[in-house]
Design a protein around this motif. Structure first.
Motif, PDB file in Angstrom:
ATOM      1  N   VAL A  16       0.844  -1.201   0.000  1.00  0.00           N
ATOM      2  CA  VAL A  16       0.000   0.000   0.000  1.00  0.00           C
ATOM      3  C   VAL A  16       0.878   1.250   0.000  1.00  0.00           C
ATOM      4  CG1 VAL A  16      -1.603   1.356   1.419  1.00  0.00           C
ATOM      5  CG2 VAL A  16      -2.052  -1.065   1.005  1.00  0.00           C
ATOM      6  N   LEU A  46      -3.493   2.327  -9.089  1.00  0.00           N
ATOM      7  CA  LEU A  46      -4.691   2.549  -8.274  1.00  0.00           C
ATOM      8  C   LEU A  46      -5.474   1.249  -8.057  1.00  0.00           C
ATOM      9  CD1 LEU A  46      -6.128   5.964  -9.489  1.00  0.00           C
ATOM     10  CD2 LEU A  46      -5.373   5.369  -7.182  1.00  0.00           C
ATOM     11  N   PHE A  47      -5.596   0.439  -9.115  1.00  0.00           N
ATOM     12  CA  PHE A  47      -6.279  -0.850  -8.967  1.00  0.00           C
ATOM     13  C   PHE A  47      -5.522  -1.766  -8.006  1.00  0.00           C
ATOM     14  CE2 PHE A  47      -8.230   0.050 -13.257  1.00  0.00           C
ATOM     15  CZ  PHE A  47      -9.510   0.252 -12.757  1.00  0.00           C
ATOM     16  N   LEU A  49      -3.569  -0.772  -5.657  1.00  0.00           N
ATOM     17  CA  LEU A  49      -3.722  -0.162  -4.342  1.00  0.00           C
ATOM     18  C   LEU A  49      -5.039  -0.591  -3.710  1.00  0.00           C
ATOM     19  CD1 LEU A  49      -2.736   1.859  -2.175  1.00  0.00           C
ATOM     20  CD2 LEU A  49      -3.856   3.648  -3.508  1.00  0.00           C
ATOM     21  N   ALA A  50      -6.113  -0.577  -4.477  1.00  0.00           N
ATOM     22  CA  ALA A  50      -7.416  -1.009  -3.959  1.00  0.00           C
ATOM     23  C   ALA A  50      -7.373  -2.477  -3.543  1.00  0.00           C
ATOM     24  CB  ALA A  50      -8.496  -0.784  -5.013  1.00  0.00           C
ATOM     25  N   GLU A  51      -6.736  -3.305  -4.352  1.00  0.00           N
ATOM     26  CA  GLU A  51      -6.635  -4.740  -4.028  1.00  0.00           C
ATOM     27  C   GLU A  51      -5.850  -4.954  -2.736  1.00  0.00           C
ATOM     28  OE1 GLU A  51      -4.507  -8.457  -3.762  1.00  0.00           O
ATOM     29  OE2 GLU A  51      -3.538  -6.740  -4.691  1.00  0.00           O
ATOM     30  N   ASN A  52      -4.745  -4.251  -2.590  1.00  0.00           N
ATOM     31  CA  ASN A  52      -3.919  -4.425  -1.393  1.00  0.00           C
ATOM     32  C   ASN A  52      -4.577  -3.834  -0.158  1.00  0.00           C
ATOM     33  OD1 ASN A  52      -1.068  -5.654  -1.737  1.00  0.00           O
ATOM     34  ND2 ASN A  52      -1.512  -4.588  -3.636  1.00  0.00           N
ATOM     35  N   ALA A  53      -5.298  -2.736  -0.307  1.00  0.00           N
ATOM     36  CA  ALA A  53      -6.018  -2.160   0.832  1.00  0.00           C
ATOM     37  C   ALA A  53      -7.107  -3.110   1.307  1.00  0.00           C
ATOM     38  CB  ALA A  53      -6.613  -0.807   0.457  1.00  0.00           C
ATOM     39  N   LEU A  54      -7.823  -3.731   0.365  1.00  0.00           N
ATOM     40  CA  LEU A  54      -8.849  -4.707   0.735  1.00  0.00           C
ATOM     41  C   LEU A  54      -8.227  -5.929   1.399  1.00  0.00           C
ATOM     42  CD1 LEU A  54     -11.847  -5.436   0.675  1.00  0.00           C
ATOM     43  CD2 LEU A  54     -11.436  -6.489  -1.557  1.00  0.00           C
TER      44      LEU A  54
END
Length: 93
Positions: A16, A46-47, A49-54
């Motif tokens: 992240v 960004l995609f 980042l979203a995957e890793n944040a989830l």
């Protein structure tokens, strides 16, 4: 399994942070250059980042998952870290 989960957490959190760096650099470059390649790189980051944040969200309050599933996800997070770290290296260098 707790060590495996901890490694996955650290890898996801590091991913992240590194992705935030990449989004910042590539976003700034897109604002300057207006290249489709730069925009694509920023959106890709960004995609990811979203995957890793989830993933990090689930690692911090993990549902009951089998050991092999946690181990497989940990391997994926570590491999992803290696790829993202290489991207940061060649982008910043």
């Amino acid at each position: 399994m707790s060590l495996t989960l901890e490694v996955a957490r650290v890898a996801a959190a590091t991913n992240v942070l590194l992705l935030l760096v990449l989004v910042g650099i590539w976003g700034r470059n897109y604002a300057t250059i207006r290249s489709k390649h730069t925009l694509g790189s920023a959106l890709f980051a960004l995609f990811l980042l979203a995957e890793n944040a989830l993933a990090l969200f689930y690692y911090l309050d993990p549902p009951s998952m089998s050991g092999p599933a946690v181990r497989a996800m940990m391997y994926l997070q570590v491999l992803e870290f290696a790829g993202i770290a290489l991207l940061v290296y060649v982008t910043v260098d």
